[in-house]
Motif scaffolding. Structure first.
Motif, PDB file in Angstrom:
ATOM      1  N   ARG A 366      45.913  10.387  18.248  1.00 15.28           N
ATOM      2  CA  ARG A 366      46.703   9.738  17.077  1.00 15.28           C
ATOM      3  C   ARG A 366      46.472   8.252  16.634  1.00 15.28           C
ATOM      4  O   ARG A 366      46.842   7.868  15.727  1.00 15.28           O
ATOM      5  N   ASN A 367      45.921   7.794  17.800  1.00 12.57           N
ATOM      6  CA  ASN A 367      45.914   6.154  17.486  1.00 12.57           C
ATOM      7  C   ASN A 367      44.127   5.910  17.390  1.00 12.57           C
ATOM      8  O   ASN A 367      43.886   4.840  17.311  1.00 12.57           O
ATOM      9  N   ILE A 368      43.515   6.755  16.740  1.00 12.00           N
ATOM     10  CA  ILE A 368      42.337   6.332  16.480  1.00 12.00           C
ATOM     11  C   ILE A 368      42.211   6.245  14.928  1.00 12.00           C
ATOM     12  O   ILE A 368      42.861   6.897  14.054  1.00 12.00           O
ATOM     13  N   GLU A 369      41.581   5.021  14.458  1.00 12.32           N
ATOM     14  CA  GLU A 369      41.521   4.741  13.190  1.00 12.32           C
ATOM     15  C   GLU A 369      40.638   5.422  12.179  1.00 12.32           C
ATOM     16  O   GLU A 369      39.877   6.309  12.494  1.00 12.32           O
ATOM     17  N   VAL A 370      40.453   4.624  11.264  1.00 10.94           N
ATOM     18  CA  VAL A 370      39.524   5.084   9.929  1.00 10.94           C
ATOM     19  C   VAL A 370      38.088   5.269  10.412  1.00 10.94           C
ATOM     20  O   VAL A 370      37.479   4.211  10.840  1.00 10.94           O
ATOM     21  N   GLY A 371      37.458   6.503  10.234  1.00 12.40           N
ATOM     22  CA  GLY A 371      36.038   6.945  10.533  1.00 12.40           C
ATOM     23  C   GLY A 371      35.416   6.345  11.852  1.00 12.40           C
ATOM     24  O   GLY A 371      35.958   6.484  12.839  1.00 12.40           O
ATOM     25  N   THR A 372      34.240   5.666  11.308  1.00 15.81           N
ATOM     26  CA  THR A 372      33.292   5.370  12.513  1.00 15.81           C
ATOM     27  C   THR A 372      32.944   3.917  12.243  1.00 15.81           C
ATOM     28  O   THR A 372      33.408   3.253  11.565  1.00 15.81           O
ATOM     29  N   CYS A 373      32.143   3.205  13.188  1.00 18.08           N
ATOM     30  CA  CYS A 373      31.832   2.124  13.072  1.00 18.08           C
ATOM     31  C   CYS A 373      31.298   1.660  11.611  1.00 18.08           C
ATOM     32  O   CYS A 373      31.429   0.561  11.113  1.00 18.08           O
ATOM     33  N   ARG A 374      30.421   2.741  11.343  1.00 19.67           N
ATOM     34  CA  ARG A 374      29.910   2.609   9.810  1.00 19.67           C
ATOM     35  C   ARG A 374      29.812   4.103   9.145  1.00 19.67           C
ATOM     36  O   ARG A 374      29.197   4.956   9.763  1.00 19.67           O
ATOM     37  N   TRP A 400      42.800   8.917  11.591  1.00 22.10           N
ATOM     38  CA  TRP A 400      44.240   8.432  11.742  1.00 22.10           C
ATOM     39  C   TRP A 400      45.214   9.337  11.014  1.00 22.10           C
ATOM     40  O   TRP A 400      46.167   9.893  11.500  1.00 22.10           O
ATOM     41  N   ALA A 401      44.884   9.609   9.678  1.00 22.96           N
ATOM     42  CA  ALA A 401      45.661  10.183   8.936  1.00 22.96           C
ATOM     43  C   ALA A 401      45.530  12.042   9.147  1.00 22.96           C
ATOM     44  O   ALA A 401      46.681  12.699   9.295  1.00 22.96           O
ATOM     45  N   MET A 402      44.430  12.236   9.577  1.00 21.27           N
ATOM     46  CA  MET A 402      44.292  13.631   9.846  1.00 21.27           C
ATOM     47  C   MET A 402      44.865  14.137  11.195  1.00 21.27           C
ATOM     48  O   MET A 402      45.672  15.468  11.342  1.00 21.27           O
ATOM     49  N   LEU A 403      44.906  13.130  12.104  1.00 20.95           N
ATOM     50  CA  LEU A 403      45.804  13.653  13.280  1.00 20.95           C
ATOM     51  C   LEU A 403      47.324  13.290  13.271  1.00 20.95           C
ATOM     52  O   LEU A 403      48.190  13.399  14.273  1.00 20.95           O
ATOM     53  N   ARG A 404      47.781  12.897  12.162  1.00 22.36           N
ATOM     54  CA  ARG A 404      49.341  12.766  11.645  1.00 22.36           C
ATOM     55  C   ARG A 404      49.466  13.655  10.635  1.00 22.36           C
ATOM     56  O   ARG A 404      50.639  13.405  10.055  1.00 22.36           O
ATOM     57  N   ASP A 405      48.904  14.612  10.299  1.00 25.21           N
ATOM     58  CA  ASP A 405      49.253  15.725   9.143  1.00 25.21           C
ATOM     59  C   ASP A 405      50.294  16.791   9.798  1.00 25.21           C
ATOM     60  O   ASP A 405      50.426  17.387  10.848  1.00 25.21           O
ATOM     61  N   GLU A 406      51.363  16.497   9.330  1.00 20.68           N
ATOM     62  CA  GLU A 406      52.704  17.031   9.850  1.00 20.68           C
ATOM     63  C   GLU A 406      52.776  18.529   9.534  1.00 20.68           C
ATOM     64  O   GLU A 406      53.547  19.294  10.072  1.00 20.68           O
TER      65      GLU A 406
END
Length: 517
Positions: A366-374, A400-406
């Motif tokens: 859950r601590n991975i952010e948006v997308g990829t390097c590009r 980040w949002a996908m893995l915080r989907d309640e």
């Protein structure tokens, strides 16, 4: 002059209106677009992952649209949407930016588009076009990815890398036994040393290794440049020809020059060191040695360049561990380890997976952010869920949002690996969601198997011998860490305190054997 600007603004509005009229379907929801600049003022430049998630909730939509000048940006905030578009329609979403001309893909026989990079800052001014994760879909990308996959596919990685991963996991145990307070620097060393060994067959210095520093510098430059809206040269590429370095406002030229230098050093230096050490008698067991042996390679030729650049890509995808600690979870994980053949009696951990235990060794993704390097881009107009997605749109997928989907992960901030279990086995549906951290479709990370193996054997080795608990303050009370993270492209946990000690006398004996093996 004002009349020209007014005329330009009116022309822009008319063009947008006509394009929308031809389209038929509306764009996905998003903030109000202003003339000329569009959503330039709305696109977040810090903590994008959290801001895009907030905006998605504001508009009650898991797909957003932004317009910055003439650039179209689509943000995907749910696993379902990302999987539908990036996986099931991967032929449309597998490239990098800007349309040039059409061709038939020789490998897949699908109608795709040949792209040239539109990220002027990253590719043209910063030198990142050599890294295949930044390249458009085409022959060059396929050549690089083929070389990478030959080395890091599951079977090859299992046969050639696991003994090295096991070696460095045991070395990490030794280091933590000797100086447990330095656990974060030990982890950084272990990740850097293991991948340098695998890719180049090189050993690294205990501190301030130049190859590690070069990689960190390259990633630091990239972390600044990939933020949408950070550099206007991406929207107006002609600016790359205008300001010399010494002019006010030309800071992007300085950053570009510095990044190009660091990137070229990263590509050339460890590669040259490895070839020299091989010529001096080093065993040819590294990635670049095997890549040379697979085909006829001429020094300075195209094949050698592919190997050099692919090796640099492999080195750059190294990751950092993020510690989350809960006494009950740690105990469950340790008991799970002891029930498997990973540890038998007093033997040291080996590579062995069981359905009931693997879940406790997964990182909290859950601590991975948006997308990829590009992010990828859309090669042709597409319609989805009643919305029109314009061709050439930049696509961000907000992991980040996908893995915080309640609705999928109740209490997402709570560290609870048990959520991935169903009837004592891993719930493959949730596992599929977590694996999205490695990307979707053809742009999914080809090094994910190596990363998973490294994580698994490292955590198993640590939990087999150590108790990891809260540090104690001067008054004897536990210090509950408030974990904070950097806002970089690859998020790192900021320094915190914890207590690491051998869990028993048998564990101390096992650590001694780690040190001797």
């Amino acid at each position: 002059m004002p009349s020209i600007l007014i005329l330009f603004a009116l022309s822009f509005v008319v063009c947008v209106y006509l394009k929308k009229a031809r389209r038929g379907l509306p764009l996905p929801p998003g903030p109000r677009k202003y003339p000329i600049i569009g959503n330039l003022l709305h696109v977040p430049t810090k903590h994008q992952w959290a801001e895009y998630n907030r905006i998605a909730k504001e508009y009650n939509s898991d797909i957003l649209h932004f317009q910055v000048f003439s650039s179209s940006i689509v943000v995907l905030n749910s696993f379902g949407v990302a999987n539908d578009l990036l996986h099931h329609r991967s032929s449309l979403y597998s490239s990098r930016q800007e349309y040039s001309s059409s061709l038939i893909d020789e490998c897949h026989g699908e109608l795709l588009s040949q792209y040239k990079p539109v990220s002027t800052m990253v590719n043209e001014l910063m030198g990142w076009k050599a890294i295949f994760s930044q390249q458009p879909y085409g022959e060059q990308w396929r050549n690089h990815r083929r070389v990478f996959w030959q080395e890091f596919n599951p079977e090859h990685s299992k046969a050639n890398h696991r003994h090295i991963q096991l070696q460095y996991a045991r070395d990490l145990v030794r280091r933590l036994q000797e100086t447990p307070l330095d656990f974060q620097s030990h982890i950084r060393y272990t990740i850097g040393a293991s991948i340098l060994d695998v890719v180049y067959g090189l050993n690294i210095q205990e501190k301030e290794d130049p190859n590690i520093i070069m990689a960190d510098n390259a990633l630091q430059h990239l972390g600044v440049a990939v933020i949408t809206g950070a550099f206007v040269v991406d929207y107006f590429p002609i600016l790359k020809y205008l300001p010399p370095r010494w002019m006010p406002g030309a800071g992007f030229r300085i950053l570009g020059d510095d990044s190009t230098r660091d990137m070229q050093l990263l590509i050339d230096t460890p590669y040259s060191e490895s070839r020299l050490s091989f010529a001096a008698g080093r065993s040819g067991s590294a990635f670049i040695d095997r890549a040379f042996n697979r085909g006829h390679v001429i020094n300075g030729g195209k094949e050698e360049r592919v190997i050099k650049e692919t090796a640099a890509t492999a080195y750059l995808v190294r990751r950092c561990f993020i510690y989350r600690r809960d006494g009950k979870i740690s105990q469950c994980a340790t008991e799970s380890i002891r029930r498997t053949r990973s540890i038998s009696g007093r033997s040291s951990p080996r590579f062995h997976r069981s359905a009931s235990s693997t879940v406790y060794f997964c990182s909290d993704a859950r601590n991975i952010e948006v997308g990829t390097c590009r992010p990828p881009s859309l090669v042709a107009d597409d319609n989805y869920k009643g919305y029109h997605l314009p061709k050439d749109s930049v696509i961000f997928f907000n992991i980040w949002a996908m893995l915080r989907d309640e609705t999928i992960f109740p209490e997402p901030e709570k560290f609870n690996p048990s959520r991935f279990l169903i009837n004592g086995a891993i719930d493959d549906r949730l596992k599929e969601h977590v694996m999205s951290a490695f990307g979707f479709g053809r742009r999914g990370c080809p090094g994910r198997h190596f990363a998973q193996d490294t994580l698994w054997i490292t955590i198993v080795s640590l939990l087999s011998v150590f108790t990891i608990s809260n540090a104690i303050d001067e008054g004897g009370k536990p210090i509950v860490p408030q974990l904070k993270y950097s806002a970089d492209l690859v998020r790192h946990v900021l320094p915190f305190k914890c207590f690491i000690q051998p869990r028993s006398d048998n564990a101390r004996e096992l650590i001694e054997r780690f040190c001797q093996s």
